[in-house]
Motif scaffolding. Structure first.
Motif, PDB file in Angstrom:
ATOM      1  N   LYS A  97     -11.633  -0.063   5.620  1.00  0.00           N
ATOM      2  CA  LYS A  97     -11.189  -0.067   7.011  1.00  0.00           C
ATOM      3  C   LYS A  97     -11.877  -1.181   7.808  1.00  0.00           C
ATOM      4  O   LYS A  97     -11.241  -1.882   8.611  1.00  0.00           O
ATOM      5  N   SER A 128      -6.056   0.954   7.438  1.00  0.00           N
ATOM      6  CA  SER A 128      -5.858   1.621   6.150  1.00  0.00           C
ATOM      7  C   SER A 128      -7.145   1.659   5.332  1.00  0.00           C
ATOM      8  O   SER A 128      -8.014   0.788   5.460  1.00  0.00           O
ATOM      9  N   LYS A 158      -5.615   5.122  -3.857  1.00  0.00           N
ATOM     10  CA  LYS A 158      -5.321   6.386  -3.186  1.00  0.00           C
ATOM     11  C   LYS A 158      -6.176   7.519  -3.760  1.00  0.00           C
ATOM     12  O   LYS A 158      -6.368   8.556  -3.118  1.00  0.00           O
ATOM     13  N   GLU A 216     -10.199   9.305   3.657  1.00  0.00           N
ATOM     14  CA  GLU A 216     -10.358   9.024   5.080  1.00  0.00           C
ATOM     15  C   GLU A 216     -11.788   9.374   5.510  1.00  0.00           C
ATOM     16  O   GLU A 216     -12.239  10.501   5.325  1.00  0.00           O
TER      17      GLU A 216
END
Length: 313
Positions: A179, A199, A275, A280
């Motif tokens: 990020k 992202s 992924k 996050e």
């Protein structure tokens, strides 16, 4: 801020923190138990012949991976030792000689671990493909099966370790690292609020590199014929530097094409793997990543370097 004019920084998630590699310095910031941020700063020292190799296509990828393994191990060792150390109970400072010995020892172990891991990940799938699918005599099809086995083993390994709390947080810091780089390359102010909008995926990532070594390996191995399992194994070992070199160049190409319609999809296999290897982050984790990046930039700008280093994030 144009993406073509900014330095291509790279980084690495460590235990409760993030390391960023600049042109002259590498900096790690970690969150301590008392909520403070502690830094580990290191001036890069590379011999002239190493710098020359870093400019040679296909060779530079091997050099970058070895240096990343050595430097990353030192920063990971720092974070592992310091993050849960109770403030006020730090160990007595070591002598300069003992610190140097420790740093060199960790660096060597890091390189050896990387090489050992690559050998195991190369040899085991070759053996499994040969033993389990020995009735398939077509070498190209065998290479595809071998690549599929590698992907299955890789995904299984990631999914298993991702269940542990520490790795979950490590993957969050990995997301925070990406990020910050994405926000910097977009030219926005590096505030927690701004960075969180970006992202957790990035084209120039070590996870993407791993995926490309599998895919590129399938293609390169198809140009070589083998008649036995042992011939297959030693071919894989001898071709490992070639696979690494080509995969690194592939990674750099996909990064350059990421803003071009259709061609940007060339980097999708690596992004899909990310992924799984990123999560996050929360605001505090992003704060640590920003602190690490800003400190690295501060040291780099103070040293006024004349060259730019491209790293794998």
């Amino acid at each position: 801020m144009s993406k073509q004019t900014v330095p291509a920084y790279g980084g690495q998630a460590v235990v409760e923190g993030v390391m960023f590699s600049g042109r002259r310095y590498t900096v790690t910031a970690i969150r301590r138990k008392d909520n403070t941020i502690e830094y580990y700063e290191e001036l890069k020292y590379e011999k002239p012949w190493v710098k020359k190799l870093q400019k040679v296509p296909f060779i530079r990828g091997i050099v970058a991976l070895i240096l990343a393994s050595a430097n990353g191990s030192k920063h990971l060792n720092f974070s592992t030792e310091r993050y849960d150390m109770v403030p006020g109970e730090e160990e007595k400072s070591e002598s300069a000689s003992s610190k140097l010995a420790m740093i060199l020892g960790v660096a060597v172990i890091g390189v050896l671990s990387f090489l050992f891991g690559k050998l195991i990940f190369t040899i085991v799938p070759a053996i499994l493909a040969d033993v389990l699918f020995q009735k398939i005599t077509n070498n190209v099809l065998q290479n595809i099966i071998e690549g599929t086995i590698k992907i299955v083993l890789l995904l299984t390994y990631i999914l298993v370790i991702a269940r542990t709390p520490m790795i979950k947080r490590l993957f969050q810091y990995h997301g925070a690292e990406h990020k910050v780089i994405n926000a910097y390359e977009a030219g926005v102010d590096l505030t927690v609020k701004n960075v969180q909008q970006f992202s957790t995926l990035h084209y120039r990532c070590g996870s993407s590199f791993i995926m490309f070594t599998i895919l590129v390996g399938v293609v390169i191995y198809s140009f070589f014929h083998y008649d036995s399992l042992w011939e297959r194994i030693y071919q894989r070992i001898l071709l490992l530097p070639v696979v690494i070199g080509v995969s690194y160049e592939t990674l750099q190409v996909t990064n350059k094409l990421r803003d071009i319609p259709v061609l940007h999809m060339l980097g999708y296999p690596g992004l899909w793997l990310q992924k799984l290897t990123t999560r996050e982050p929360d605001d505090k984790q992003v704060e640590v990543a920003i602190a690490s990046f800003m400190r690295m930039r501060e040291l780099d700008e103070a040293s006024n370097p004349s060259t730019t280093t491209v790293s794998i994030s």
